[in-house]
Scaffold this motif. Structure first.
Motif, PDB file in Angstrom:
ATOM      1  N   ARG A 165       0.820  -1.207   0.000  1.00  0.00           N
ATOM      2  CA  ARG A 165       0.000   0.000   0.000  1.00  0.00           C
ATOM      3  C   ARG A 165       0.853   1.255   0.000  1.00  0.00           C
ATOM      4  NH1 ARG A 165      -4.122  -1.967   4.776  1.00  0.00           N
ATOM      5  NH2 ARG A 165      -5.589  -3.118   3.456  1.00  0.00           N
ATOM      6  N   THR A 166       0.382   2.241  -0.718  1.00  0.00           N
ATOM      7  CA  THR A 166       0.993   3.564  -0.719  1.00  0.00           C
ATOM      8  C   THR A 166      -0.092   4.586  -0.404  1.00  0.00           C
ATOM      9  OG1 THR A 166       2.580   2.882  -2.412  1.00  0.00           O
ATOM     10  CG2 THR A 166       2.304   5.242  -2.059  1.00  0.00           C
ATOM     11  N   PHE A 167       0.176   5.488   0.545  1.00  0.00           N
ATOM     12  CA  PHE A 167      -0.795   6.498   0.973  1.00  0.00           C
ATOM     13  C   PHE A 167      -0.323   7.876   0.515  1.00  0.00           C
ATOM     14  CE2 PHE A 167      -1.046   2.937   3.783  1.00  0.00           C
ATOM     15  CZ  PHE A 167      -2.374   2.824   4.152  1.00  0.00           C
ATOM     16  N   THR A 168      -1.207   8.606  -0.132  1.00  0.00           N
ATOM     17  CA  THR A 168      -0.886   9.967  -0.552  1.00  0.00           C
ATOM     18  C   THR A 168      -2.110  10.856  -0.365  1.00  0.00           C
ATOM     19  OG1 THR A 168      -1.493   9.453  -2.848  1.00  0.00           O
ATOM     20  CG2 THR A 168       0.841   9.255  -2.264  1.00  0.00           C
ATOM     21  N   VAL A 169      -1.898  12.157  -0.442  1.00  0.00           N
ATOM     22  CA  VAL A 169      -2.990  13.131  -0.497  1.00  0.00           C
ATOM     23  C   VAL A 169      -2.866  13.857  -1.833  1.00  0.00           C
ATOM     24  CG1 VAL A 169      -4.000  15.186   0.531  1.00  0.00           C
ATOM     25  CG2 VAL A 169      -3.058  13.393   2.007  1.00  0.00           C
ATOM     26  N   GLU A 170      -3.952  13.872  -2.602  1.00  0.00           N
ATOM     27  CA  GLU A 170      -3.895  14.438  -3.941  1.00  0.00           C
ATOM     28  C   GLU A 170      -5.024  15.439  -4.153  1.00  0.00           C
ATOM     29  OE1 GLU A 170      -3.840  11.377  -6.881  1.00  0.00           O
ATOM     30  OE2 GLU A 170      -2.239  10.226  -5.886  1.00  0.00           O
ATOM     31  N   LEU A 171      -4.776  16.423  -5.009  1.00  0.00           N
ATOM     32  CA  LEU A 171      -5.837  17.345  -5.389  1.00  0.00           C
ATOM     33  C   LEU A 171      -6.944  16.602  -6.128  1.00  0.00           C
ATOM     34  CD1 LEU A 171      -3.774  20.434  -6.604  1.00  0.00           C
ATOM     35  CD2 LEU A 171      -5.193  20.288  -4.541  1.00  0.00           C
ATOM     36  N   ALA A 172      -8.173  17.012  -5.895  1.00  0.00           N
ATOM     37  CA  ALA A 172      -9.319  16.369  -6.533  1.00  0.00           C
ATOM     38  C   ALA A 172      -9.300  16.630  -8.037  1.00  0.00           C
ATOM     39  CB  ALA A 172     -10.616  16.887  -5.931  1.00  0.00           C
ATOM     40  N   THR A 173      -9.629  15.612  -8.792  1.00  0.00           N
ATOM     41  CA  THR A 173      -9.726  15.723 -10.244  1.00  0.00           C
ATOM     42  C   THR A 173     -11.181  15.956 -10.640  1.00  0.00           C
ATOM     43  OG1 THR A 173     -10.150  13.367 -10.591  1.00  0.00           O
ATOM     44  CG2 THR A 173      -7.830  14.064 -10.422  1.00  0.00           C
ATOM     45  N   PRO A 174     -11.442  16.372 -11.893  1.00  0.00           N
ATOM     46  CA  PRO A 174     -12.836  16.467 -12.353  1.00  0.00           C
ATOM     47  C   PRO A 174     -13.595  15.156 -12.187  1.00  0.00           C
ATOM     48  CG  PRO A 174     -11.389  17.623 -13.861  1.00  0.00           C
ATOM     49  CD  PRO A 174     -10.497  16.909 -12.887  1.00  0.00           C
ATOM     50  N   GLN A 175     -12.925  14.013 -12.395  1.00  0.00           N
ATOM     51  CA  GLN A 175     -13.582  12.723 -12.219  1.00  0.00           C
ATOM     52  C   GLN A 175     -13.985  12.507 -10.761  1.00  0.00           C
ATOM     53  OE1 GLN A 175     -11.169   9.160 -12.658  1.00  0.00           O
ATOM     54  NE2 GLN A 175     -12.869   8.064 -13.617  1.00  0.00           N
ATOM     55  N   ASP A 176     -13.121  12.899  -9.824  1.00  0.00           N
ATOM     56  CA  ASP A 176     -13.463  12.797  -8.401  1.00  0.00           C
ATOM     57  C   ASP A 176     -14.719  13.602  -8.098  1.00  0.00           C
ATOM     58  OD1 ASP A 176     -11.158  11.256  -7.847  1.00  0.00           O
ATOM     59  OD2 ASP A 176      -9.954  13.064  -7.553  1.00  0.00           O
ATOM     60  N   ARG A 177     -14.767  14.822  -8.600  1.00  0.00           N
ATOM     61  CA  ARG A 177     -15.906  15.699  -8.315  1.00  0.00           C
ATOM     62  C   ARG A 177     -17.175  15.205  -9.013  1.00  0.00           C
ATOM     63  NH1 ARG A 177     -14.570  19.791  -5.350  1.00  0.00           N
ATOM     64  NH2 ARG A 177     -12.402  20.533  -5.241  1.00  0.00           N
ATOM     65  N   GLN A 178     -17.006  14.482 -10.109  1.00  0.00           N
ATOM     66  CA  GLN A 178     -18.172  13.942 -10.796  1.00  0.00           C
ATOM     67  C   GLN A 178     -18.884  12.885  -9.944  1.00  0.00           C
ATOM     68  OE1 GLN A 178     -17.240  11.904 -14.445  1.00  0.00           O
ATOM     69  NE2 GLN A 178     -19.347  11.221 -14.797  1.00  0.00           N
ATOM     70  N   TRP A 179     -18.101  12.086  -9.240  1.00  0.00           N
ATOM     71  CA  TRP A 179     -18.682  10.934  -8.558  1.00  0.00           C
ATOM     72  C   TRP A 179     -18.802  11.091  -7.051  1.00  0.00           C
ATOM     73  CZ3 TRP A 179     -21.194   8.160 -11.734  1.00  0.00           C
ATOM     74  CH2 TRP A 179     -20.737   7.910 -13.027  1.00  0.00           C
ATOM     75  N   LEU A 180     -18.001  11.960  -6.447  1.00  0.00           N
ATOM     76  CA  LEU A 180     -18.013  12.105  -4.993  1.00  0.00           C
ATOM     77  C   LEU A 180     -18.453  13.509  -4.596  1.00  0.00           C
ATOM     78  CD1 LEU A 180     -14.579  10.421  -4.114  1.00  0.00           C
ATOM     79  CD2 LEU A 180     -16.833   9.334  -4.266  1.00  0.00           C
ATOM     80  N   ASP A 181     -19.238  13.603  -3.535  1.00  0.00           N
ATOM     81  CA  ASP A 181     -19.630  14.903  -2.994  1.00  0.00           C
ATOM     82  C   ASP A 181     -18.551  15.356  -2.022  1.00  0.00           C
ATOM     83  OD1 ASP A 181     -20.810  17.153  -2.047  1.00  0.00           O
ATOM     84  OD2 ASP A 181     -22.471  16.145  -1.017  1.00  0.00           O
TER      85      ASP A 181
END
Length: 243
Positions: free
Chosen positions: A180-196
């Motif tokens: 496993r690798t853990f990171t924090v990433e900026l939200a992508t348009p795809q993230d915003r499409q599917w997640l609130d």
């Protein structure tokens, strides 16, 4: 191929601990009692107990027995030392869960996919994207690549259920380890499409490379989590430095 006996015992004891049948601070039944109940060898019981020790559920006390040290985990908590399916995590944390498949198609690993996942160029894969809802709210976007030779009969309908249940119970696969690798990433348009995501502009991202008992990596999954409910719990053991 049935699950190994010690894993069956481990699962049943873990369920009893989590349900409160074995209260925190109290001893589990003796080895002899468990041997009689599960009709198995002493080594099998000890292996199941060792798994519970590793996962932070119990502690062995010399001359006393095995003590339950489990404390209920907060909602949306994930454990570092375990490989759980989404449904197993939701059940453990007392939440209702649903899975929606938003993309499912065969593909071949090109250089970009190979660099991201660790699969070799040319490997035949399934590309799978799923949304996991907890208590009716979309919280996790899973982007997966699955080795087709390990699960040639996989369908969209199966993927909407429990993938690990299918692999273990229907295909007889033993799922052994995950890197496993853990990171924090900026939200992508795809993230915003599917997640609130609300006011958040980032996500907690867990990348998993999962291996079976033959040492074959059969899954790469990038789990993109809503950060407001993301928690990972670890149980650590100190090993004294050798002098």
């Amino acid at each position: 191929m049935p699950r190994q006996k010690f894993l069956q015992i481990y699962s049943q004891l873990k369920q009893r601990i989590e349900s409160g049948e074995y209260p925190v601070g109290q001893l589990l039944p003796s080895e002899n009692t468990l041997i009689g109940e599960f009709d198995c060898s002493r080594n099998t019981v000890r292996r199941a107990i060792s798994e519970l020790v590793r996962d932070g559920y119990v502690q062995t006390r010399q001359g006393w027995g095995v003590c339950n040290i489990f404390q209920p985990i907060e909602h949306s908590s994930y454990t570092m030392g375990m490989i759980e399916s989404f449904r197993e995590t939701a059940r453990r944390t007392g939440q209702t869960s649903t899975t929606r498949v938003v993309a499912f198609e065969p593909c071949t690993a090109d250089e970009s996919i190979a660099a991201q996942t660790g699969f070799p160029v040319g490997e035949e894969l399934f590309a799978l994207q799923r949304i996991h809802d907890l208590d009716g709210v979309a919280r996790i976007l899973n982007i997966s690549y699955l080795r087709r030779s390990c699960m040639p009969g996989l369908t969209r309908e199966i993927a909407e259920g429990s993938l690990y249940r299918y692999l273990e119970e229907e295909l007889g696969m033993s799922i052994i380890t995950s890197k496993r690798t853990f990171t924090v990433e900026l939200a992508t348009p795809q993230d915003r499409q599917w997640l609130d995501l609300g006011e958040y502009n980032c996500l907690a991202v867990v990348a998993n490379q999962v291996y079976n008992s033959e040492g074959v990596m059969f899954e790469y999954t990038q789990s993109r989590h809503y950060p407001g409910s993301f928690r990972f719990q670890d149980n650590a053991v100190r090993r004294p430095e050798e002098s």
